[in-house]
Design an enzyme around this catalytic site. Structure first.
Site, short mmCIF file in Angstrom:
data_model
loop_
_atom_site.label_atom_id
_atom_site.label_comp_id
_atom_site.label_asym_id
_atom_site.label_seq_id
_atom_site.Cartn_x
_atom_site.Cartn_y
_atom_site.Cartn_z
N CYS A 279 -13.27 26.90 -0.45
CA CYS A 279 -13.85 25.58 -0.78
C CYS A 279 -14.42 24.94 0.47
O CYS A 279 -15.62 24.78 0.63
CB CYS A 279 -12.78 24.65 -1.37
SG CYS A 279 -11.98 25.29 -2.81
N1 SAJ Z 1 -7.16 22.70 7.70
C1 SAJ Z 1 -7.07 22.31 9.03
N2 SAJ Z 1 -6.67 21.03 9.31
C2 SAJ Z 1 -6.37 20.14 8.33
C3 SAJ Z 1 -6.48 20.55 6.98
C4 SAJ Z 1 -6.87 21.84 6.69
O1 SAJ Z 1 -7.34 23.09 9.93
O2 SAJ Z 1 -6.01 19.01 8.64
C5 SAJ Z 1 -7.61 24.06 7.38
C6 SAJ Z 1 -6.60 24.83 6.56
O3 SAJ Z 1 -5.69 25.50 7.39
C7 SAJ Z 1 -7.50 25.81 5.81
C8 SAJ Z 1 -8.78 25.01 5.60
O4 SAJ Z 1 -8.76 23.95 6.57
O5 SAJ Z 1 -7.79 26.94 6.57
C9 SAJ Z 1 -8.88 24.41 4.21
O6 SAJ Z 1 -7.67 23.78 3.99
P1 SAJ Z 1 -7.46 22.72 2.77
O7 SAJ Z 1 -6.16 22.02 3.01
O8 SAJ Z 1 -8.65 21.89 2.61
O9 SAJ Z 1 -7.19 23.67 1.54
P2 SAJ Z 1 -8.18 24.26 0.47
O10 SAJ Z 1 -9.29 25.02 1.03
O11 SAJ Z 1 -7.29 24.93 -0.52
O12 SAJ Z 1 -8.81 22.96 -0.16
C10 SAJ Z 1 -8.39 22.55 -1.41
C11 SAJ Z 1 -9.54 21.72 -1.89
N3 SAJ Z 1 -9.39 21.51 -3.28
C12 SAJ Z 1 -10.50 21.58 -4.03
O13 SAJ Z 1 -11.59 21.82 -3.59
C13 SAJ Z 1 -10.29 21.36 -5.46
C14 SAJ Z 1 -9.58 20.39 -1.16
O14 SAJ Z 1 -10.50 19.52 -1.83
C15 SAJ Z 1 -8.24 19.74 -1.15
O15 SAJ Z 1 -8.31 18.49 -0.47
C16 SAJ Z 1 -7.28 20.66 -0.43
O16 SAJ Z 1 -7.16 21.84 -1.26
C17 SAJ Z 1 -5.92 20.03 -0.26
O17 SAJ Z 1 -5.85 18.78 -0.17
O18 SAJ Z 1 -4.96 20.80 -0.13
#
Ligand code: SAJ
Length: 439
Positions: A279
């Site tokens: 995403c």
């Molecule tokens: N990450 C960081 N620092 C952060 C947060 C995330 O480096 O502060 C990295 C994570 O390790 C990962 C990537 O970014 O590699 C994405 O992480 P994510 O927490 O955004 O997880 P995703 O990709 O599963 O995003 C989903 C998304 N959900 C949808 O699109 C429906 C996102 O919108 C959500 O906000 C996110 O989950 C969530 O909140 O967990």
């Protein structure tokens, strides 16, 4: 403004209200399968259309392959005949609603890959009949539903908003999130016409706790892109702050924790080894691709994409410098990677920065091993690797690098076993040791 409801709209609304509408979901992945389950639980008969025959077979055997859907949730629905799966689209001839939950990846050129949506819509067009509600859920650029999907469906005498109904509703599934799952995540939905929006909202309100109707498909498409672009850019910002703190000898983790005490106007994001998942690293480029067509440069997205893309290189340099400080070259050193999934406590390695880091380390001549309790095997540069038992491998390694901070790992034990640890996630917070080098 009063909604113009055609006879087909009124008939479909009645089928939805009485839950006699035949529901179909194209794509039974981490989005489609939970959605299908919610509608089956609400009393609808749901048919999943899945190109992967093995997945279809497993659904019909109530053998789940999706982390957030236990097999025990499938069993009663399949047994009662409320949920079934097929690889054939012909079931759409009797369907009243169809949700499209297929992947929207990026091509190598960072252009949107619309092939999955195209394939699904071609099939839906073959079976489209009066009274059908079609809802696209796959994340995509603003304009997809009205410019790309609608022309594929509106043919012969069928008119949108009168004979069939077309909406966009962004999927918001967060894999592994125990608190927010499909049923209780507010559902945004926008239609091509007011009647479409009304039917889309009525449909979702039968199975989900909260529905958020918006005025058009473009608004709904843009909502999702704003949500995920917001995230990607803020992660890029905090990664750049981490690079600054590293250069100035400031503990970025302490800075963020202290900033997070601000009760308003601040939301903590955390630096990391890079941006993984299907995403966050991808959705914003659907937006920037579209805005470029409109002559607007999405500079924040491009810059954040660059910074996030640099983080794996930064981590490998950290490892190299940490080994160097112990008179060990990377070449020939054994580096053990802890966590290869793209984020904690899930099994997905798509776009995982761990794969980039392992690729870069291999290129510099390191000997690699890894441990990930969720990922038994992974392929790096064509070589299949298997997850190893943590403590023996960590004890043997010249350097351990924590790339994904799974909760199941005992980091205190890891510090005791390891000679050197590069921690990219602050997983060793609170543990004081000369062995630890933090991002
Ligand atoms: N990450 C960081 N620092 C952060 C947060 C995330 O480096 O502060 C990295 C994570 O390790 C990962 C990537 O970014 O590699 C994405 O992480 P994510 O927490 O955004 O997880 P995703 O990709 O599963 O995003 C989903 C998304 N959900 C949808 O699109 C429906 C996102 O919108 C959500 O906000 C996110 O989950 C969530 O909140 O967990």
């Amino acid at each position: 403004m009063p909604v113009d409801r055609s006879p087909h709209a009124l008939q479909l609304a009645e089928k939805i209200r009485t839950r006699t509408a035949r529901v179909s979901v194209v794509g039974l992945g981490y989005v489609g399968l939970p959605l299908a389950v919610e509608f089956a639980r609400a009393g609808f008969r749901v048919t999943g259309i899945e190109v992967d025959a093995e997945k279809a077979r497993r659904v019909n055997a109530a053998d789940s392959y999706v982390l957030d859907v236990p097999s025990s949730a499938l069993a009663p629905l399949v047994a009662e005949g409320r949920l079934s799966a097929t690889t054939e689209y012909a079931c759409l001839a009797e369907a009243d609603t169809v949700n499209i939950c297929v992947p929207t990846p990026l091509r190598k050129t960072k252009d949107p890959d619309m092939s999955y949506i195209d394939a699904a819509c071609r099939q839906i067009a073959r079976y489209l009949h009066p009274g059908m509600l079609v809802i696209l859920e796959s994340t995509t650029y603003p304009g997809t539903t009205d410019e790309f999907v609608l022309p594929m469906l509106e043919r012969d005498q069928l008119r949108v908003g009168r004979d069939f109904f077309l909406c966009f509703s962004p999927e918001r599934v967060d894999p592994g999130n125990r608190q927010f799952q499909t049923r209780n995540i507010p559902k945004v939905v926008g239609g091509i016409t007011a009647a479409c929006t009304e039917l889309g909202a009525l449909f979702y309100s039968q199975a989900l706790e909260r529905v958020v109707p918006v005025s058009s498909t473009r608004v709904a498409e843009m909502v999702k892109l704003l949500e995920n672009t917001f995230r990607m850019i803020n992660i890029g910002l905090v990664n750049e702050i981490a690079l600054m703190c590293d250069r100035m000898g400031i503990d970025v983790w302490e800075v963020i924790d202290a900033a997070a005490t601000k009760p308003f106007g601040f939301m903590p994001f955390y630096p990391g080894p890079g941006l993984g998942g299907h995403c966050i690293p991808i959705d914003p480029f659907y937006l920037s691709w579209k805005t470029r067509q409109a002559g607007i440069e999405a500079r924040f997205i491009e810059l954040a994409g660059y910074i996030n893309g640099q983080m794996p290189h930064f981590v490998v340099d950290k490892i190299q410098n940490a080994l160097n400080d112990r008179s060990k070259p990377v070449r020939g050193s054994h580096v053990h990677v802890v966590g290869v999934a793209y984020k904690r406590d899930i099994d997905d390695v798509r776009e995982s920065p761990a794969l980039d880091i392992m690729h870069l380390l291999k290129r510099r001549g390191a000997r690699l091993s890894y441990t990930d309790p969720y990922v038994p095997r992974v392929v790096v540069d064509g070589e299949e690797m298997r997850s190893e038992e943590l403590e023996p491998a960590a004890s043997r390694a010249d350097c351990v690098v924590i790339v994904t901070d799974h909760s199941a790992v005992d980091y205190r034990r890891l510090v005791e076993c390891a000679r050197l640890i590069v921690d990219t996630r602050n997983a060793t917070r609170g543990i004081v040791s000369e062995k630890i080098v933090k991002l």
